[in-house]
Write a protein that holds these residues in place. Structure first.
Motif, PDB file in Angstrom:
ATOM      1  N   UNK A   1      12.438   2.995  -4.166  1.00  0.00           N
ATOM      2  CA  UNK A   1      13.419   2.129  -3.505  1.00  0.00           C
ATOM      3  C   UNK A   1      14.183   2.879  -2.425  1.00  0.00           C
ATOM      4  N   UNK A   2      14.371   4.179  -2.632  1.00  0.00           N
ATOM      5  CA  UNK A   2      15.102   4.994  -1.649  1.00  0.00           C
ATOM      6  C   UNK A   2      14.217   5.425  -0.487  1.00  0.00           C
ATOM      7  N   UNK A   3      12.922   5.089  -0.532  1.00  0.00           N
ATOM      8  CA  UNK A   3      12.011   5.459   0.545  1.00  0.00           C
ATOM      9  C   UNK A   3      11.587   6.907   0.520  1.00  0.00           C
ATOM     10  N   UNK A   4      11.855   7.599  -0.588  1.00  0.00           N
ATOM     11  CA  UNK A   4      11.532   9.025  -0.680  1.00  0.00           C
ATOM     12  C   UNK A   4      10.129   9.281  -1.222  1.00  0.00           C
ATOM     13  N   UNK A   5       9.565   8.290  -1.919  1.00  0.00           N
ATOM     14  CA  UNK A   5       8.261   8.459  -2.556  1.00  0.00           C
ATOM     15  C   UNK A   5       7.403   7.225  -2.309  1.00  0.00           C
ATOM     16  N   UNK A   6       6.130   7.471  -2.038  1.00  0.00           N
ATOM     17  CA  UNK A   6       5.163   6.381  -2.020  1.00  0.00           C
ATOM     18  C   UNK A   6       4.340   6.494  -3.302  1.00  0.00           C
ATOM     19  N   UNK A   7       4.421   5.476  -4.133  1.00  0.00           N
ATOM     20  CA  UNK A   7       3.693   5.444  -5.398  1.00  0.00           C
ATOM     21  C   UNK A   7       2.407   4.647  -5.210  1.00  0.00           C
ATOM     22  N   UNK A   8       1.287   5.276  -5.497  1.00  0.00           N
ATOM     23  CA  UNK A   8      -0.030   4.663  -5.326  1.00  0.00           C
ATOM     24  C   UNK A   8      -0.687   4.498  -6.694  1.00  0.00           C
ATOM     25  N   UNK A   9      -0.849   3.254  -7.117  1.00  0.00           N
ATOM     26  CA  UNK A   9      -1.423   2.970  -8.432  1.00  0.00           C
ATOM     27  C   UNK A   9      -2.901   2.608  -8.302  1.00  0.00           C
ATOM     28  N   UNK A  10      -3.730   3.316  -9.053  1.00  0.00           N
ATOM     29  CA  UNK A  10      -5.165   3.058  -9.101  1.00  0.00           C
ATOM     30  C   UNK A  10      -5.469   2.439 -10.462  1.00  0.00           C
ATOM     31  N   UNK A  11      -5.827   1.166 -10.451  1.00  0.00           N
ATOM     32  CA  UNK A  11      -6.052   0.453 -11.695  1.00  0.00           C
ATOM     33  C   UNK A  11      -7.360   0.901 -12.354  1.00  0.00           C
TER      34      UNK A  11
ATOM     35  N   UNK B   1     -15.343 -11.580 -13.269  1.00  0.00           N
ATOM     36  CA  UNK B   1     -14.835 -10.554 -12.355  1.00  0.00           C
ATOM     37  C   UNK B   1     -15.726 -10.456 -11.129  1.00  0.00           C
ATOM     38  N   UNK B   2     -15.175 -10.588  -9.926  1.00  0.00           N
ATOM     39  CA  UNK B   2     -15.994 -10.432  -8.720  1.00  0.00           C
ATOM     40  C   UNK B   2     -16.626  -9.041  -8.674  1.00  0.00           C
ATOM     41  N   UNK B   3     -17.796  -8.972  -8.087  1.00  0.00           N
ATOM     42  CA  UNK B   3     -18.517  -7.700  -8.024  1.00  0.00           C
ATOM     43  C   UNK B   3     -17.683  -6.633  -7.329  1.00  0.00           C
ATOM     44  N   UNK B   4     -16.977  -7.018  -6.262  1.00  0.00           N
ATOM     45  CA  UNK B   4     -16.172  -6.041  -5.519  1.00  0.00           C
ATOM     46  C   UNK B   4     -15.076  -5.456  -6.409  1.00  0.00           C
ATOM     47  N   UNK B   5     -14.465  -6.299  -7.236  1.00  0.00           N
ATOM     48  CA  UNK B   5     -13.415  -5.825  -8.131  1.00  0.00           C
ATOM     49  C   UNK B   5     -13.991  -4.932  -9.219  1.00  0.00           C
ATOM     50  N   UNK B   6     -15.134  -5.344  -9.778  1.00  0.00           N
ATOM     51  CA  UNK B   6     -15.806  -4.523 -10.786  1.00  0.00           C
ATOM     52  C   UNK B   6     -16.144  -3.148 -10.215  1.00  0.00           C
ATOM     53  N   UNK B   7     -16.683  -3.114  -8.996  1.00  0.00           N
ATOM     54  CA  UNK B   7     -17.032  -1.842  -8.361  1.00  0.00           C
ATOM     55  C   UNK B   7     -15.798  -0.993  -8.109  1.00  0.00           C
ATOM     56  N   UNK B   8     -14.695  -1.635  -7.734  1.00  0.00           N
ATOM     57  CA  UNK B   8     -13.466  -0.899  -7.490  1.00  0.00           C
ATOM     58  C   UNK B   8     -12.964  -0.245  -8.773  1.00  0.00           C
ATOM     59  N   UNK B   9     -12.962  -0.993  -9.867  1.00  0.00           N
ATOM     60  CA  UNK B   9     -12.524  -0.439 -11.150  1.00  0.00           C
ATOM     61  C   UNK B   9     -13.445   0.698 -11.599  1.00  0.00           C
ATOM     62  N   UNK B  10     -14.739   0.542 -11.371  1.00  0.00           N
ATOM     63  CA  UNK B  10     -15.683   1.597 -11.712  1.00  0.00           C
ATOM     64  C   UNK B  10     -15.440   2.844 -10.873  1.00  0.00           C
ATOM     65  N   UNK B  11     -15.147   2.632  -9.592  1.00  0.00           N
ATOM     66  CA  UNK B  11     -14.864   3.760  -8.690  1.00  0.00           C
ATOM     67  C   UNK B  11     -13.611   4.506  -9.147  1.00  0.00           C
ATOM     68  N   UNK B  12     -12.573   3.775  -9.503  1.00  0.00           N
ATOM     69  CA  UNK B  12     -11.348   4.421  -9.987  1.00  0.00           C
ATOM     70  C   UNK B  12     -11.619   5.197 -11.273  1.00  0.00           C
ATOM     71  N   UNK B  13     -12.425   4.626 -12.149  1.00  0.00           N
ATOM     72  CA  UNK B  13     -12.743   5.320 -13.395  1.00  0.00           C
ATOM     73  C   UNK B  13     -13.498   6.617 -13.126  1.00  0.00           C
ATOM     74  N   UNK B  14     -14.416   6.580 -12.155  1.00  0.00           N
ATOM     75  CA  UNK B  14     -15.171   7.788 -11.812  1.00  0.00           C
ATOM     76  C   UNK B  14     -14.245   8.846 -11.227  1.00  0.00           C
ATOM     77  N   UNK B  15     -13.321   8.430 -10.363  1.00  0.00           N
ATOM     78  CA  UNK B  15     -12.359   9.376  -9.807  1.00  0.00           C
ATOM     79  C   UNK B  15     -11.553  10.036 -10.921  1.00  0.00           C
ATOM     80  N   UNK B  16     -11.115   9.230 -11.856  1.00  0.00           N
ATOM     81  CA  UNK B  16     -10.337   9.740 -12.984  1.00  0.00           C
ATOM     82  C   UNK B  16     -11.170  10.733 -13.805  1.00  0.00           C
ATOM     83  N   UNK B  17     -12.434  10.392 -14.047  1.00  0.00           N
ATOM     84  CA  UNK B  17     -13.326  11.290 -14.785  1.00  0.00           C
ATOM     85  C   UNK B  17     -13.549  12.589 -14.020  1.00  0.00           C
ATOM     86  N   UNK B  18     -13.748  12.479 -12.705  1.00  0.00           N
ATOM     87  CA  UNK B  18     -13.975  13.668 -11.880  1.00  0.00           C
ATOM     88  C   UNK B  18     -12.777  14.603 -11.913  1.00  0.00           C
ATOM     89  N   UNK B  19     -11.599  14.040 -12.090  1.00  0.00           N
ATOM     90  CA  UNK B  19     -10.379  14.843 -12.143  1.00  0.00           C
ATOM     91  C   UNK B  19     -10.108  15.384 -13.543  1.00  0.00           C
TER      92      UNK B  19
END
Length: 252
Positions: free
Chosen positions: A144-154, A197-215
């Motif tokens: 709210x103070x503009x000091x941080x940008x919070x990026x949520x990956x579902x 679930x639309x294919x694009x949304x499914x792919x996005x969730x899968x991509x986020x999961x892979x990123x999380x696994x890679x980390x």
């Protein structure tokens, strides 16, 4: 990626040399063992040494004085300090962390806070994760103070309904507002979504999961930010007050 990738250590100086300087025997051994990103290091005692990456861990190689044998292991100094871990961090883990940071910035996140914010934080969150809600709430004063940008990956793995909830949020007319309403309501206010679930949304969730696994994260919230030394840092679970200030800065 092991936790040590993201943990700060005091390091001895490390010098990288050209790939062409690697002897053939070291190259052959590395290829046989699937060791990549080979780099020479300035090891003490006149040792000829290289570090490389095997999957998500560092490997230290040494060449015997006759140039005919390769040894794989760790190098320690007289007091017992593991010098190889320092080499791994400097030559492999820190650069890899910075590349992962670029990848996170390219991801399709739910972005709260201005692009001009002094700090960016990325968090992998499941709709059914109570600690994700607690972290989101704790971050709001800085956002709210503009000091941080919070990026949520579902992501969607905690509950059989996680995918449906994540899909409803991501397919709302305003996904960021939908996520905010969902969090403020304690998980009770969810956009209506019918069908599959639309294919694009499914792919996005899968991509986020892979990123999380890679980390190397296996729990939510999985939080990432660049520390004062420009190194990728990780916090798993709900941060304590000290960790919040470290990632967000002084309270507004």
């Amino acid at each position: 990626m092991k936790r040590i990738i993201l943990t700060a250590l005091m390091l001895a100086p490390v010098v990288a040399y050209a790939q062409d300087a690697v002897p053939d025997i070291v190259k052959r051994f590395s290829e046989q063992q699937n060791i990549t990103h080979l780099k020479a290091v300035d090891a003490p005692g006149g040792l000829k040494s290289w570090v490389g990456q095997y999957q998500d861990i560092g490997v230290n190689l040494f060449l015997t004085p006759d140039g005919q044998h390769v040894i794989s292991g760790y190098l320690y100094d007289a007091p017992g300090k593991n010098l190889s871990e320092g080499y791994f961090k400097e030559q492999i883990y820190i650069p890899l962390g910075r590349e992962m940071w670029k990848t996170l910035n390219e991801a399709k996140a739910l972005k709260e806070g201005p692009d001009t914010a002094q700090r960016k934080v990325f968090v992998f969150a499941d709709p059914f994760c109570p600690y994700c809600k607690a972290f989101w709430s704790a971050a709001q004063p800085w956002v709210a103070a503009g000091k941080v940008q919070l990026n949520t990956l579902m992501v969607a793995f905690l509950n059989p309904q996680s995918g449906r909830y994540a899909t409803a949020i991501l397919n709302a007319p305003d996904p960021v507002a939908a996520w905010r309403d969902y969090e403020l309501s304690g998980g009770k206010k969810l956009p209506r979504f019918d069908g599959v679930t639309p294919k694009a949304t499914f792919n996005l969730l899968q991509h986020h999961q892979k990123l999380m696994d890679d980390l190397g994260a296996n729990a939510t919230p999985a939080i990432y930010y660049m520390n004062a030394n420009n190194e990728l840092s990780q916090v798993l679970g709900m941060p304590d007050e000290k960790q919040l200030v470290e990632m967000f800065g002084p309270r507004p």
